[in-house]
Design a protein around this motif. Structure first.
Motif, PDB file in Angstrom:
ATOM      1  N   ILE A   1      29.973  14.068 -61.334  1.00 10.48           N
ATOM      2  CA  ILE A   1      29.961  13.349 -60.471  1.00 10.48           C
ATOM      3  C   ILE A   1      31.697  12.625 -60.053  1.00 10.48           C
ATOM      4  O   ILE A   1      31.829  12.521 -61.630  1.00 10.48           O
ATOM      5  N   PHE A   2      32.064  12.335 -59.382  1.00 13.00           N
ATOM      6  CA  PHE A   2      33.029  11.507 -59.339  1.00 13.00           C
ATOM      7  C   PHE A   2      33.673  10.000 -60.097  1.00 13.00           C
ATOM      8  O   PHE A   2      32.320   9.606 -58.342  1.00 13.00           O
ATOM      9  N   ILE A   3      33.751   9.197 -60.489  1.00  9.04           N
ATOM     10  CA  ILE A   3      33.580   7.950 -61.243  1.00  9.04           C
ATOM     11  C   ILE A   3      34.968   7.477 -60.636  1.00  9.04           C
ATOM     12  O   ILE A   3      36.052   7.615 -61.241  1.00  9.04           O
ATOM     13  N   GLU A   4      34.460   5.914 -60.058  1.00 11.48           N
ATOM     14  CA  GLU A   4      35.820   5.467 -59.359  1.00 11.48           C
ATOM     15  C   GLU A   4      35.241   3.883 -60.048  1.00 11.48           C
ATOM     16  O   GLU A   4      34.640   2.866 -59.776  1.00 11.48           O
ATOM     17  N   TYR A   5      36.593   3.182 -61.181  1.00 11.54           N
ATOM     18  CA  TYR A   5      36.348   1.841 -61.357  1.00 11.54           C
ATOM     19  C   TYR A   5      37.577   1.118 -61.481  1.00 11.54           C
ATOM     20  O   TYR A   5      38.831   1.430 -61.628  1.00 11.54           O
TER      21      TYR A   5
ATOM     22  N   LEU B   1      20.996  15.572 -55.901  1.00 10.78           N
ATOM     23  CA  LEU B   1      22.569  14.527 -55.659  1.00 10.78           C
ATOM     24  C   LEU B   1      23.538  15.009 -54.884  1.00 10.78           C
ATOM     25  O   LEU B   1      24.304  14.511 -53.936  1.00 10.78           O
ATOM     26  N   LYS B   2      23.663  15.983 -55.594  1.00  8.83           N
ATOM     27  CA  LYS B   2      24.918  16.620 -55.177  1.00  8.83           C
ATOM     28  C   LYS B   2      24.546  17.882 -53.737  1.00  8.83           C
ATOM     29  O   LYS B   2      25.217  17.567 -52.713  1.00  8.83           O
ATOM     30  N   LYS B   3      23.021  17.740 -53.182  1.00  9.27           N
ATOM     31  CA  LYS B   3      22.911  18.405 -51.917  1.00  9.27           C
ATOM     32  C   LYS B   3      23.433  17.703 -50.571  1.00  9.27           C
ATOM     33  O   LYS B   3      23.873  17.434 -49.920  1.00  9.27           O
ATOM     34  N   ASN B   4      23.341  15.991 -51.136  1.00  7.93           N
ATOM     35  CA  ASN B   4      23.655  15.250 -50.201  1.00  7.93           C
ATOM     36  C   ASN B   4      23.586  13.701 -51.016  1.00  7.93           C
ATOM     37  O   ASN B   4      22.795  12.358 -51.045  1.00  7.93           O
ATOM     38  N   PRO B   5      24.811  13.896 -51.392  1.00 10.77           N
ATOM     39  CA  PRO B   5      25.088  12.619 -51.601  1.00 10.77           C
ATOM     40  C   PRO B   5      25.281  11.213 -50.648  1.00 10.77           C
ATOM     41  O   PRO B   5      24.876   9.487 -51.221  1.00 10.77           O
ATOM     42  N   ASP B   6      25.731  11.539 -49.034  1.00 11.70           N
ATOM     43  CA  ASP B   6      24.906  10.533 -47.796  1.00 11.70           C
ATOM     44  C   ASP B   6      23.797   9.539 -48.426  1.00 11.70           C
ATOM     45  O   ASP B   6      23.815   8.695 -47.886  1.00 11.70           O
ATOM     46  N   ARG B   7      22.778  10.599 -48.739  1.00 12.50           N
ATOM     47  CA  ARG B   7      21.762   9.949 -48.395  1.00 12.50           C
ATOM     48  C   ARG B   7      20.954   9.078 -49.963  1.00 12.50           C
ATOM     49  O   ARG B   7      20.221   8.584 -49.008  1.00 12.50           O
ATOM     50  N   TYR B   8      21.613   9.146 -50.900  1.00  9.67           N
ATOM     51  CA  TYR B   8      21.359   8.139 -51.697  1.00  9.67           C
ATOM     52  C   TYR B   8      22.737   7.280 -52.035  1.00  9.67           C
ATOM     53  O   TYR B   8      23.057   6.120 -52.601  1.00  9.67           O
TER      54      TYR B   8
ATOM     55  N   SER C   1      36.329  13.861 -51.464  1.00 14.29           N
ATOM     56  CA  SER C   1      36.587  15.470 -51.314  1.00 14.29           C
ATOM     57  C   SER C   1      37.398  15.536 -51.900  1.00 14.29           C
ATOM     58  O   SER C   1      38.336  14.511 -51.975  1.00 14.29           O
ATOM     59  N   TYR C   2      38.195  16.531 -52.422  1.00 14.20           N
ATOM     60  CA  TYR C   2      39.430  16.357 -53.040  1.00 14.20           C
ATOM     61  C   TYR C   2      39.878  17.921 -53.177  1.00 14.20           C
ATOM     62  O   TYR C   2      38.991  19.340 -53.518  1.00 14.20           O
ATOM     63  N   LYS C   3      41.419  18.543 -53.364  1.00 11.80           N
ATOM     64  CA  LYS C   3      41.518  19.919 -53.413  1.00 11.80           C
ATOM     65  C   LYS C   3      42.033  19.808 -54.385  1.00 11.80           C
ATOM     66  O   LYS C   3      42.726  19.263 -55.705  1.00 11.80           O
ATOM     67  N   SER C   4      41.768  21.264 -55.116  1.00 12.14           N
ATOM     68  CA  SER C   4      42.048  20.841 -56.938  1.00 12.14           C
ATOM     69  C   SER C   4      43.216  22.113 -56.769  1.00 12.14           C
ATOM     70  O   SER C   4      44.231  22.191 -56.473  1.00 12.14           O
ATOM     71  N   GLN C   5      43.993  22.361 -57.964  1.00 13.27           N
ATOM     72  CA  GLN C   5      45.319  22.618 -58.495  1.00 13.27           C
ATOM     73  C   GLN C   5      45.360  24.558 -57.939  1.00 13.27           C
ATOM     74  O   GLN C   5      46.210  24.553 -57.676  1.00 13.27           O
ATOM     75  N   ALA C   6      44.325  24.440 -57.833  1.00 15.64           N
ATOM     76  CA  ALA C   6      44.018  26.197 -57.241  1.00 15.64           C
ATOM     77  C   ALA C   6      44.169  25.913 -55.455  1.00 15.64           C
ATOM     78  O   ALA C   6      44.238  27.346 -54.928  1.00 15.64           O
ATOM     79  N   GLY C   7      44.168  24.660 -54.862  1.00 21.02           N
ATOM     80  CA  GLY C   7      44.386  25.194 -53.811  1.00 21.02           C
ATOM     81  C   GLY C   7      42.259  25.151 -52.930  1.00 21.02           C
ATOM     82  O   GLY C   7      42.406  24.769 -51.723  1.00 21.02           O
ATOM     83  N   PHE C   8      41.376  24.196 -53.710  1.00 18.91           N
ATOM     84  CA  PHE C   8      40.305  24.888 -53.368  1.00 18.91           C
ATOM     85  C   PHE C   8      39.906  23.429 -52.716  1.00 18.91           C
ATOM     86  O   PHE C   8      40.780  22.350 -53.827  1.00 18.91           O
ATOM     87  N   ASP C   9      39.014  23.282 -51.660  1.00 17.06           N
ATOM     88  CA  ASP C   9      38.398  21.980 -51.868  1.00 17.06           C
ATOM     89  C   ASP C   9      37.240  21.582 -52.397  1.00 17.06           C
ATOM     90  O   ASP C   9      36.496  22.381 -52.429  1.00 17.06           O
ATOM     91  N   ILE C  10      37.066  20.749 -52.986  1.00  8.69           N
ATOM     92  CA  ILE C  10      35.564  20.462 -54.223  1.00  8.69           C
ATOM     93  C   ILE C  10      35.664  18.775 -53.657  1.00  8.69           C
ATOM     94  O   ILE C  10      36.177  18.142 -53.026  1.00  8.69           O
ATOM     95  N   ALA C  11      34.110  18.832 -53.467  1.00 11.55           N
ATOM     96  CA  ALA C  11      33.366  17.381 -52.667  1.00 11.55           C
ATOM     97  C   ALA C  11      32.559  17.435 -53.871  1.00 11.55           C
ATOM     98  O   ALA C  11      31.520  18.665 -54.429  1.00 11.55           O
ATOM     99  N   LEU C  12      31.922  15.785 -54.470  1.00  9.57           N
ATOM    100  CA  LEU C  12      31.896  15.743 -56.170  1.00  9.57           C
ATOM    101  C   LEU C  12      30.941  14.357 -55.399  1.00  9.57           C
ATOM    102  O   LEU C  12      30.866  13.558 -54.497  1.00  9.57           O
ATOM    103  N   PRO C  13      29.833  14.358 -55.710  1.00  4.60           N
ATOM    104  CA  PRO C  13      29.039  13.402 -55.688  1.00  4.60           C
ATOM    105  C   PRO C  13      30.556  11.554 -56.128  1.00  4.60           C
ATOM    106  O   PRO C  13      30.276  11.762 -57.489  1.00  4.60           O
TER     107      PRO C  13
END
Length: 230
Positions: free
Chosen positions: A183-187, A136-143, A210-222
């Protein structure tokens, strides 16, 4: 009246003219001239009275029409009133029956739609699968669009504007859940959950969040749109 006088005046005119001609031929004084003059006067009077009479006749006709138009309508007989009231009652009963049938049909359709939605939701829930996190992490768009089920530990939960966001660790280990497999959940709505709760979520994968962490890193989650929690 005016037409009659005009006619008599014209007739007298011709009679006077004939008498006048006869008097001239016989060279005798006759009353032709007098008759002729009187006839002309009568004709003129009658001619003047014709439009007056026509105007009065027209006025009388209009007044008559007005009286007929504003005349009091005919009162119903008891039989006519009874027939009218019976017809109105029948029409009202038919309208009420039609409204009841339409309301019943609408309620039935809504109930059938509700049952169908519940059945579909139950079937989706029963068939929900859990995709291995590395895949799932490798390619979320596939699912994207896949209806899935995950059980995990809440690392963070945020609420606002009737929206709940959850970062959920989903890979079990001997010491709990791996905090790196998230995984990032929206409800749409609120829940009673708090950080560190263990929950099961059902929903659809929508791709990558995708979002930026407090340390300024770009993070992408399913990313997952949650439909139901346990």
């Amino acid at each position: 009246m005016g037409i009659t006088l005009a006619f008599l005046g014209m007739l007298g005119f011709f009679v006077g003219l004939v008498l006048l001609v006869i008097g001239l031929i016989k060279k005798k004084k006759m009353k032709g001239g007098l008759v002729l003059g009187i006839s002309v006067v009568v004709f003129i009077i009658g001619f003047i009275m014709v439009p007056i009479n026509d105007t009065e006749s027209s006025k009388d006709s209009k007044d008559k029409e007005k009286v007929e138009t504003t005349a009091k309508p005919k009162e119903e007989t008891p039989e006519e009133k009874a027939a009218r009231e019976k017809k109105e009652a029948e029409e009202k009963a038919l309208a009420e029956q039609k409204a009841k049938e339409e309301a019943a049909a609408k309620a039935k359709a809504e109930e059938e739609a509700r049952i169908k939605a519940e059945q579909e939701a139950a079937a989706k829930k029963a068939n929900a699968k859990t995709i291995d996190y590395p895949q799932l992490k490798k390619n979320p768009d596939r699912y994207k669009g896949e209806y899935v089920k995950y059980t995990g530990k809440i690392l963070q939960i945020l609420e606002g504007d009737n929206i709940t966001n959850i970062r959920l660790a989903v890979t079990p280990t001997s010491y709990g859940y791996n905090p790196n497999d998230v995984i990032f959940i929206e409800y749409s709505g609120y829940t009673d959950f708090v950080d560190d709760d263990i929950i099961t979520v059902y929903g659809e994968i929508y791709g990558s969040y995708s979002y930026k962490s407090q340390a300024g890193f770009d993070i992408a989650l399913p990313g997952l749109l949650a439909k139901e929690f346990e």
